[in-house]
Design an enzyme around this catalytic site. Structure first.
Site, PDB file in Angstrom:
ATOM      1  N   ARG A  46       0.819  -1.214   0.000  1.00  0.00           N
ATOM      2  CA  ARG A  46       0.000   0.000   0.000  1.00  0.00           C
ATOM      3  C   ARG A  46       0.850   1.261   0.000  1.00  0.00           C
ATOM      4  O   ARG A  46       0.436   2.301  -0.498  1.00  0.00           O
ATOM      5  CB  ARG A  46      -0.908   0.015   1.231  1.00  0.00           C
ATOM      6  N   LYS A 150       3.865 -18.908   7.012  1.00  0.00           N
ATOM      7  CA  LYS A 150       3.110 -19.338   8.184  1.00  0.00           C
ATOM      8  C   LYS A 150       2.595 -18.084   8.916  1.00  0.00           C
ATOM      9  O   LYS A 150       3.160 -17.006   8.732  1.00  0.00           O
ATOM     10  CB  LYS A 150       3.987 -20.199   9.098  1.00  0.00           C
ATOM     11  N   HIS A 180      10.622 -22.170   6.824  1.00  0.00           N
ATOM     12  CA  HIS A 180      12.046 -21.920   6.630  1.00  0.00           C
ATOM     13  C   HIS A 180      12.926 -22.924   7.360  1.00  0.00           C
ATOM     14  O   HIS A 180      14.093 -23.100   7.008  1.00  0.00           O
ATOM     15  CB  HIS A 180      12.408 -20.480   7.016  1.00  0.00           C
ATOM     16  N   LYS A 184      16.834 -25.320   5.987  1.00  0.00           N
ATOM     17  CA  LYS A 184      18.144 -25.332   6.636  1.00  0.00           C
ATOM     18  C   LYS A 184      18.930 -26.569   6.209  1.00  0.00           C
ATOM     19  O   LYS A 184      18.404 -27.676   6.126  1.00  0.00           O
ATOM     20  CB  LYS A 184      17.983 -25.272   8.157  1.00  0.00           C
ATOM     21  N   GLU A 218      14.915 -20.512  22.038  1.00  0.00           N
ATOM     22  CA  GLU A 218      15.280 -19.138  21.702  1.00  0.00           C
ATOM     23  C   GLU A 218      15.651 -18.401  22.979  1.00  0.00           C
ATOM     24  O   GLU A 218      14.986 -18.558  24.007  1.00  0.00           O
ATOM     25  CB  GLU A 218      14.123 -18.426  21.010  1.00  0.00           C
ATOM     26  N   ASP A 237       3.331 -20.928  17.182  1.00  0.00           N
ATOM     27  CA  ASP A 237       4.476 -20.240  16.588  1.00  0.00           C
ATOM     28  C   ASP A 237       5.584 -21.198  16.177  1.00  0.00           C
ATOM     29  O   ASP A 237       6.246 -20.989  15.160  1.00  0.00           O
ATOM     30  CB  ASP A 237       5.033 -19.209  17.574  1.00  0.00           C
ATOM     31  N   HIS A 242       7.001 -25.818  12.571  1.00  0.00           N
ATOM     32  CA  HIS A 242       8.422 -26.138  12.457  1.00  0.00           C
ATOM     33  C   HIS A 242       8.777 -27.489  13.066  1.00  0.00           C
ATOM     34  O   HIS A 242       9.360 -28.359  12.408  1.00  0.00           O
ATOM     35  CB  HIS A 242       9.268 -25.061  13.145  1.00  0.00           C
ATOM     36  N   LYS A 342      10.786 -19.484  24.630  1.00  0.00           N
ATOM     37  CA  LYS A 342      11.499 -18.212  24.551  1.00  0.00           C
ATOM     38  C   LYS A 342      12.155 -17.907  25.894  1.00  0.00           C
ATOM     39  O   LYS A 342      11.765 -18.434  26.928  1.00  0.00           O
ATOM     40  CB  LYS A 342      10.543 -17.087  24.152  1.00  0.00           C
TER      41      LYS A 342
END
Length: 494
Positions: A46, A150, A180, A184, A218, A237, A242, A342
């Site tokens: 946009r 995703k 993704h 790898k 993470e 997530d 994954h 996380k």
């Protein structure tokens, strides 16, 4: 092998993913001569930009993030174009028709078009419909392919509804659902390791493997994505897409041949064979957690509920651990322990294959365990751990390792995940992209977890900088097993 000549249309071209991943990936493919000269990139969003201003933004991004310079940079940027479109307004897509015709003629791309949806998920069904209304999905002049990021749906019901919406205008062979993680190098090498080495495949079953753990950790928090993350959580997530895909590649049967359909057939079979989760499973074999303030890498960090954009009474999980099983001949009785979170001590994704001990401990009751560690990120590589005699008197065994690191391959050029997957999509190779039946099977498997969350299932606190709730340690300890505490995979060569 080079990509086919095509025009790459990036919807959401003014967004973060385009700057951080997509344009750098395309630049690096161009730099190593995988794109050739007959291609164009059309950014669509946009935001009111023109070709010149879009090129300059991308140019500065590549200089800053990739160290790009010189003639290669300038030549690549000359292939970049921009078209402002209100992506929610069907009529506005009419602007794309003459623009794409012009680019196809200029670059002799024969109508081949790769659409990349780097947009909010709310547009995943809208954009294909708008493209279809203007005939931009038809393959009467060249191929048309659609890459979808995703999350593919929010649960099983919304995933199926989204599929129906997209399939009205794009056939399954045109749809590339990107993950993704599957791009790898180490994930792909897992298949070669298993199926081309006589050492491993005969041992890759319930007779020799005690248990398997998969970790996706993470060290960062939710950063500036608090609002988005609170609507997904660790399960949506990381786990549903994954880590379940990685689990399927660990457990799959050898494909008849190496092509997209055979590979994806075997992945889907594994997901269909996951033992359905009962109420007892989600109560006793699942741990959900949420980080509170703590220390990560020597720095004191805030808790999840203090993060920007997170509601003060949120019950969204930032950690998940699950014990699951696969009901087939190869894996019957072998537990798979999967965890993700996380604000853990390190950023690491790895698979650990724990082999069974010898039938009788000849030398010691505490002989080192045999295990194979497959590190997906960072420091990609493979490590075999086993016991050998400790120097000196007696027969005390100690753990030693045989290690391989991709970084040690002289002259090796390891593509990033987005480089590999973009190249595959341009070549028409869907092997590493999720197929609709696998997506639906994954959502079906996790639905009891979603129900448990919706019913206010128990949520444990864990301090940032730790490996998650103590309940996760108790989960695996119930069967006398332990989580590996990931550290450096191996010593780097000097």
């Amino acid at each position: 092998m080079k990509a086919e000549n095509c025009c790459i249309v990036i919807f959401g071209a003014s967004g973060d993913l385009t700057y951080r991943k997509l344009i750098p990936a395309l630049y690096n493919l161009y730099k190593i001569d995988r794109l050739g000269e007959d291609f164009s990139v059309l950014g669509v969003a946009r935001t009111e930009l023109n070709d010149k201003s879009f090129r300059e933004k991308m140019r500065q991004t590549l200089i800053k993030n990739e160290g790009a310079k010189g003639e290669c940079l300038e030549q690549f940027c000359s292939h970049l174009y921009y078209q402002a479109v209100n992506t929610a307004d069907k009529a506005d897509y009419a602007k794309l028709v003459p623009r794409l015709d012009e680019l196809h003629d200029t670059y002799r791309t024969e109508g081949n078009t790769l659409y990349y949806l780097s947009t909010p998920p709310s547009l995943y069904g809208v954009i294909p419909e708008c493209l279809g209304e203007h005939g931009l999905n038809k393959e009467d002049r060249g191929w048309k392919r659609l890459i979808v990021e995703k999350p593919f749906g929010y649960d099983r019901e919304t995933a199926e509804a989204l599929d129906i919406q997209i399939h009205r205008f794009f056939e399954e062979h045109q749809i590339y659902r990107i993950d993704h993680y599957l791009g790898k190098e180490t994930v792909q090498n897992l298949l070669v390791l298993r199926f081309s080495n006589g050492w491993f495949e005969p041992l890759w079953n319930r007779n020799f493997i005690d248990y398997i753990e998969i970790t996706g950790a993470e060290s960062i928090g939710v950063e500036e994505r608090g609002g988005y993350y609170d609507g997904s959580g660790a399960m949506r997530d990381m786990f549903q897409n994954h880590l379940l895909q990685v689990l399927a590649m660990v457990a799959m049967e050898p494909p008849v041949i190496i092509n997209a359909n055979s590979m994806r057939d075997e992945v889907a079979k594994v997901l269909h064979c996951l033992r359905p989760l009962t109420q007892e499973d989600v109560e006793h074999n699942l741990v959900l957690g949420q980080y509170v303030a703590g220390e990560v890498d020597g720095e004191w960090v805030k808790g999840y509920l203090e993060e920007k954009g997170v509601p003060p009474y949120s019950t969204t999980e930032t950690y998940m651990a699950l014990r699951c099983e696969i009901e087939n001949w190869r894996w019957a009785g072998v537990p798979f322990y999967v965890r993700t979170g996380k604000r853990l001590p390190a950023r690491v994704t790895e698979i650990v294959i724990h082999f069974k001990t010898t039938p009788h401990p000849v030398f010691s009751q505490n002989a080192p365990e045999n295990k194979l560690i497959i590190r997906i990120q960072p420091d990609e590589g493979i490590s075999m751990r086993f016991g050998l005699k400790k120097p000196g008197a007696g027969f005390e065994a100690k753990e030693v390792s045989m290690d391989f690191r991709y970084a040690d391959l002289a002259g090796a050029t390891v593509m990033t995940a987005y480089e590999r997957l973009l190249l595959d999509a341009m070549k028409g190779d869907a092997t590493l992209f999720a197929r609709t039946d696998a997506v639906h099977a994954a959502w079906k498997f996790v639905q009891p977890i979603l129900n448990y969350k919706a019913q206010g299932g128990r949520l444990y606190d864990y301090e940032a900088g730790t490996w998650g709730p103590t309940a996760a340690d108790k989960l695996i300890a119930k069967s006398g097993r332990v989580w590996r505490r990931p550290s450096g995979l191996m010593k780097k060569k000097v």
